[in-house]
Write an enzyme that holds these catalytic residues in place. Structure first.
Site, PDB file in Angstrom:
ATOM      1  N   HIS A 152      -1.540  15.309 -26.560  1.00  0.00           N
ATOM      2  CA  HIS A 152      -1.570  13.945 -26.055  1.00  0.00           C
ATOM      3  C   HIS A 152      -2.840  13.192 -26.416  1.00  0.00           C
ATOM      4  O   HIS A 152      -2.805  11.965 -26.560  1.00  0.00           O
ATOM      5  CB  HIS A 152      -1.376  13.951 -24.536  1.00  0.00           C
ATOM      6  CG  HIS A 152       0.034  14.202 -24.106  1.00  0.00           C
ATOM      7  ND1 HIS A 152       0.733  15.341 -24.456  1.00  0.00           N
ATOM      8  CD2 HIS A 152       0.892  13.453 -23.366  1.00  0.00           C
ATOM      9  CE1 HIS A 152       1.952  15.281 -23.938  1.00  0.00           C
ATOM     10  NE2 HIS A 152       2.076  14.161 -23.278  1.00  0.00           N
ATOM     11  N   GLU A 194       8.478  17.034 -25.936  1.00  0.00           N
ATOM     12  CA  GLU A 194       7.935  17.462 -24.647  1.00  0.00           C
ATOM     13  C   GLU A 194       8.556  18.776 -24.195  1.00  0.00           C
ATOM     14  O   GLU A 194       7.911  19.575 -23.512  1.00  0.00           O
ATOM     15  CB  GLU A 194       8.156  16.377 -23.589  1.00  0.00           C
ATOM     16  CG  GLU A 194       7.388  15.085 -23.830  1.00  0.00           C
ATOM     17  CD  GLU A 194       5.912  15.172 -23.452  1.00  0.00           C
ATOM     18  OE1 GLU A 194       5.454  16.259 -23.054  1.00  0.00           O
ATOM     19  OE2 GLU A 194       5.219  14.139 -23.563  1.00  0.00           O
ATOM     20  N   ARG A 207      -3.716  21.413 -14.688  1.00  0.00           N
ATOM     21  CA  ARG A 207      -2.696  20.439 -15.064  1.00  0.00           C
ATOM     22  C   ARG A 207      -2.989  19.794 -16.416  1.00  0.00           C
ATOM     23  O   ARG A 207      -2.071  19.317 -17.096  1.00  0.00           O
ATOM     24  CB  ARG A 207      -2.544  19.366 -13.982  1.00  0.00           C
ATOM     25  CG  ARG A 207      -1.471  18.336 -14.328  1.00  0.00           C
ATOM     26  CD  ARG A 207      -1.094  17.423 -13.191  1.00  0.00           C
ATOM     27  NE  ARG A 207      -0.133  16.421 -13.651  1.00  0.00           N
ATOM     28  CZ  ARG A 207       0.558  15.620 -12.857  1.00  0.00           C
ATOM     29  NH1 ARG A 207       0.413  15.693 -11.555  1.00  0.00           N
ATOM     30  NH2 ARG A 207       1.410  14.742 -13.363  1.00  0.00           N
ATOM     31  N   HIS A 232      -2.035   9.880 -28.003  1.00  0.00           N
ATOM     32  CA  HIS A 232      -2.388   8.598 -27.409  1.00  0.00           C
ATOM     33  C   HIS A 232      -3.216   7.751 -28.380  1.00  0.00           C
ATOM     34  O   HIS A 232      -3.074   6.519 -28.422  1.00  0.00           O
ATOM     35  CB  HIS A 232      -3.161   8.813 -26.116  1.00  0.00           C
ATOM     36  CG  HIS A 232      -2.315   9.279 -24.970  1.00  0.00           C
ATOM     37  ND1 HIS A 232      -2.853   9.696 -23.779  1.00  0.00           N
ATOM     38  CD2 HIS A 232      -0.971   9.401 -24.837  1.00  0.00           C
ATOM     39  CE1 HIS A 232      -1.880  10.052 -22.957  1.00  0.00           C
ATOM     40  NE2 HIS A 232      -0.728   9.890 -23.587  1.00  0.00           N
ATOM     41  N   LYS A 267       6.944  22.331 -15.328  1.00  0.00           N
ATOM     42  CA  LYS A 267       6.059  21.249 -14.891  1.00  0.00           C
ATOM     43  C   LYS A 267       5.827  21.312 -13.392  1.00  0.00           C
ATOM     44  O   LYS A 267       4.708  21.083 -12.913  1.00  0.00           O
ATOM     45  CB  LYS A 267       6.621  19.885 -15.279  1.00  0.00           C
ATOM     46  CG  LYS A 267       5.653  18.761 -14.909  1.00  0.00           C
ATOM     47  CD  LYS A 267       5.848  17.494 -15.668  1.00  0.00           C
ATOM     48  CE  LYS A 267       4.693  16.530 -15.418  1.00  0.00           C
ATOM     49  NZ  LYS A 267       4.880  15.235 -16.094  1.00  0.00           N
ATOM     50  N   GLU A 286      -4.790  16.746 -11.648  1.00  0.00           N
ATOM     51  CA  GLU A 286      -5.353  17.063 -12.953  1.00  0.00           C
ATOM     52  C   GLU A 286      -6.855  17.330 -12.901  1.00  0.00           C
ATOM     53  O   GLU A 286      -7.615  16.901 -13.772  1.00  0.00           O
ATOM     54  CB  GLU A 286      -5.052  15.944 -13.957  1.00  0.00           C
ATOM     55  CG  GLU A 286      -5.028  16.406 -15.399  1.00  0.00           C
ATOM     56  CD  GLU A 286      -4.508  15.338 -16.349  1.00  0.00           C
ATOM     57  OE1 GLU A 286      -5.334  14.693 -17.007  1.00  0.00           O
ATOM     58  OE2 GLU A 286      -3.285  15.155 -16.417  1.00  0.00           O
ATOM     59  N   HIS A 341       6.424   7.693 -27.804  1.00  0.00           N
ATOM     60  CA  HIS A 341       5.465   8.622 -27.215  1.00  0.00           C
ATOM     61  C   HIS A 341       5.716  10.053 -27.682  1.00  0.00           C
ATOM     62  O   HIS A 341       4.786  10.763 -28.083  1.00  0.00           O
ATOM     63  CB  HIS A 341       5.550   8.553 -25.687  1.00  0.00           C
ATOM     64  CG  HIS A 341       4.666   9.536 -24.985  1.00  0.00           C
ATOM     65  ND1 HIS A 341       3.292   9.491 -25.062  1.00  0.00           N
ATOM     66  CD2 HIS A 341       4.968  10.625 -24.215  1.00  0.00           C
ATOM     67  CE1 HIS A 341       2.775  10.481 -24.356  1.00  0.00           C
ATOM     68  NE2 HIS A 341       3.764  11.199 -23.844  1.00  0.00           N
ATOM     69  N   LYS A 363       2.552  10.812 -11.959  1.00  0.00           N
ATOM     70  CA  LYS A 363       1.685   9.923 -12.732  1.00  0.00           C
ATOM     71  C   LYS A 363       2.396   8.587 -12.932  1.00  0.00           C
ATOM     72  O   LYS A 363       3.515   8.538 -13.445  1.00  0.00           O
ATOM     73  CB  LYS A 363       1.354  10.534 -14.087  1.00  0.00           C
ATOM     74  CG  LYS A 363       0.276  11.603 -14.048  1.00  0.00           C
ATOM     75  CD  LYS A 363      -0.118  12.010 -15.465  1.00  0.00           C
ATOM     76  CE  LYS A 363      -1.275  12.975 -15.466  1.00  0.00           C
ATOM     77  NZ  LYS A 363      -1.668  13.354 -16.848  1.00  0.00           N
ATOM     78  N   ASN A 403      -1.201  18.150 -21.299  1.00  0.00           N
ATOM     79  CA  ASN A 403      -1.567  17.133 -22.278  1.00  0.00           C
ATOM     80  C   ASN A 403      -1.722  17.691 -23.691  1.00  0.00           C
ATOM     81  O   ASN A 403      -2.333  17.041 -24.544  1.00  0.00           O
ATOM     82  CB  ASN A 403      -2.872  16.450 -21.860  1.00  0.00           C
ATOM     83  CG  ASN A 403      -2.699  15.606 -20.618  1.00  0.00           C
ATOM     84  OD1 ASN A 403      -1.806  14.776 -20.544  1.00  0.00           O
ATOM     85  ND2 ASN A 403      -3.541  15.837 -19.629  1.00  0.00           N
ATOM     86  N   ARG A 408       0.808  -1.228   0.000  1.00  0.00           N
ATOM     87  CA  ARG A 408       0.000   0.000   0.000  1.00  0.00           C
ATOM     88  C   ARG A 408       0.843   1.281   0.000  1.00  0.00           C
ATOM     89  O   ARG A 408       0.372   2.333   0.402  1.00  0.00           O
ATOM     90  CB  ARG A 408      -0.988  -0.005   1.169  1.00  0.00           C
ATOM     91  CG  ARG A 408      -1.992  -1.150   1.085  1.00  0.00           C
ATOM     92  CD  ARG A 408      -3.022  -1.078   2.198  1.00  0.00           C
ATOM     93  NE  ARG A 408      -4.003  -2.146   2.040  1.00  0.00           N
ATOM     94  CZ  ARG A 408      -3.859  -3.386   2.530  1.00  0.00           C
ATOM     95  NH1 ARG A 408      -2.772  -3.690   3.212  1.00  0.00           N
ATOM     96  NH2 ARG A 408      -4.789  -4.293   2.327  1.00  0.00           N
TER      97      ARG A 408
END
Length: 361
Positions: free
Chosen positions: A246, A183, A239, A250, A225, A235, A263, A141, A243, A119
């Site tokens: 993206h 990026e 935030r 994606h 960032k 997000e 990517h 992330k 993206n 955990r």
């Protein structure tokens, strides 16, 4: 050494940017809790840097190594199990530290493992690709891909520190280096027009991999960032501007098969599509898009999507994106160069008409 901080209250953490940080045992060991370490890397990175890293760790530590297969196509739940298997076989307890040594795939998977094992255990990032250094290692992330969608299974889990060594980029293949630059220019587009102009001015220096210019770009990208993440960790709002490109990107990665496009390559083409859609909204000009395209092409990055994706394929993948809330797709567009915005009211018919302009009949 440059030190930045991601300000998140009691979960704040430093980003160290230093040539040779892999050899800075005093700094690395300061952030290791307990007496156990699991170093997660892959079969490409480990032969280059694992020995140096382990030599810097306190010899009293119990160090376990996990070498994952290299490539986005291996960012799966099945491969993630290898980290848990090693942790359990070597009797790692909840005071262990998971240390990610690699690019974005390694960092995302090691972070998800750290978030999940007992955990939640201590987590450190040592990114070895440009893309990971300026983007995926910062912000918390973590996760894995699913055949139907990228990064759809994961958690927000911040590292306790990030160690960035620009020298490791000397081993980075040209294609991986270029993918990271996509990026970098994103930060200028979304929130820092002065940085965008600086990047344009130093275009030839990036082609030549000038270390001074590259180091400055890494620092300014991480600072951008860190500011955005500090304002919106999970997000829920601003935030999402990170993206840019993206949602299109994606869709490209999922439709083409993970690993076919890197990517950063998919993000590059996706940013151009987002910019063109911004032109359609009357916000930026064709000339500004052309200038962006020239920079990306100078870095050997793609500026057009694959020509084998139908309108149905585009919409299927885009509407399965994480940024869809209650059936409404949130797109990141450009109000102007240096200022991104989130659009959630674009009619689906308008989106389909837009993708139809570059889709096969």
């Amino acid at each position: 050494m440059s030190t930045l901080n991601v300000q998140l209250g009691d979960r704040s953490y430093p980003i160290y940017i230093e040539s040779g940080v892999l050899n800075n045992g005093a700094l690395l060991n300061r952030h290791i809790k307990g007496k156990q370490v699991i170093v997660v890397s892959n079969t490409t990175v480990a032969p280059l840097f694992m020995e140096r890293l382990c030599a810097s760790l306190d010899p009293a530590l119990q160090v376990s190594q996990v070498l994952l297969p290299d490539g986005e196509e291996h960012k799966t739940l099945a491969v993630l199990e290898q980290i848990f298997d090693r942790a359990l076989q070597d009797n790692h307890n909840r005071s262990t530290t998971v240390l990610a040594l690699g690019g974005g795939v390694v960092g995302d998977m090691a972070g998800f493992a750290a978030a999940s094992y007992q955990r939640g255990v201590n987590f450190l990032q040592i990114p070895t690709t440009l893309l990971a250094q300026v983007d995926s290692s910062v912000g918390g992330k973590t996760g894995v891909n699913h055949p139907l969608g990228k990064n759809m299974i994961g958690a927000f889990y911040q590292p306790q520190a990030v160690f960035i060594d620009p020298d490791v980029l000397d081993t980075l293949p040209p294609r991986e280096y270029a993918a990271g630059l996509a990026e970098v220019i994103k930060y200028g587009l979304i929130c820092d027009p002065a940085f965008y102009e600086w990047l344009q001015h130093h275009r030839d220096d990036f082609v030549a991999r000038d270390k001074t210019v590259l180091g400055e770009a890494i620092k300014r990208s991480c600072a951008a960032k860190a500011r955005v993440v500090a304002e919106d960790e999970r997000e829920g709002g601003v935030r999402a501007i990170l993206n840019l490109g993206h949602t299109f990107g994606h869709a490209i990665e999922a439709a083409q098969g993970y690993g076919s496009w890197l990517h950063g390559e998919a993000v590059s083409a996706g940013m151009v599509l987002a910019a063109r859609l911004s032109v359609n909204q009357g916000w930026i000009t064709d000339a500004e898009v052309a200038r962006l395209v020239q920079w990306l092409e100078a870095m050997s990055l793609p500026t057009a999507p694959p020509d084998n994706m139908s309108v149905d394929t585009w919409t299927e993948h885009m509407l399965r994106d994480k940024k869809v809330i209650d059936g409404r797709l949130r797109l990141v567009l450009l109000e102007q160069i240096g200022k991104a915005c989130i659009v959630d009211d674009l009619p689906q018919a308008e989106l389909e008409a837009f993708v139809a302009t570059f889709s096969p009949v």
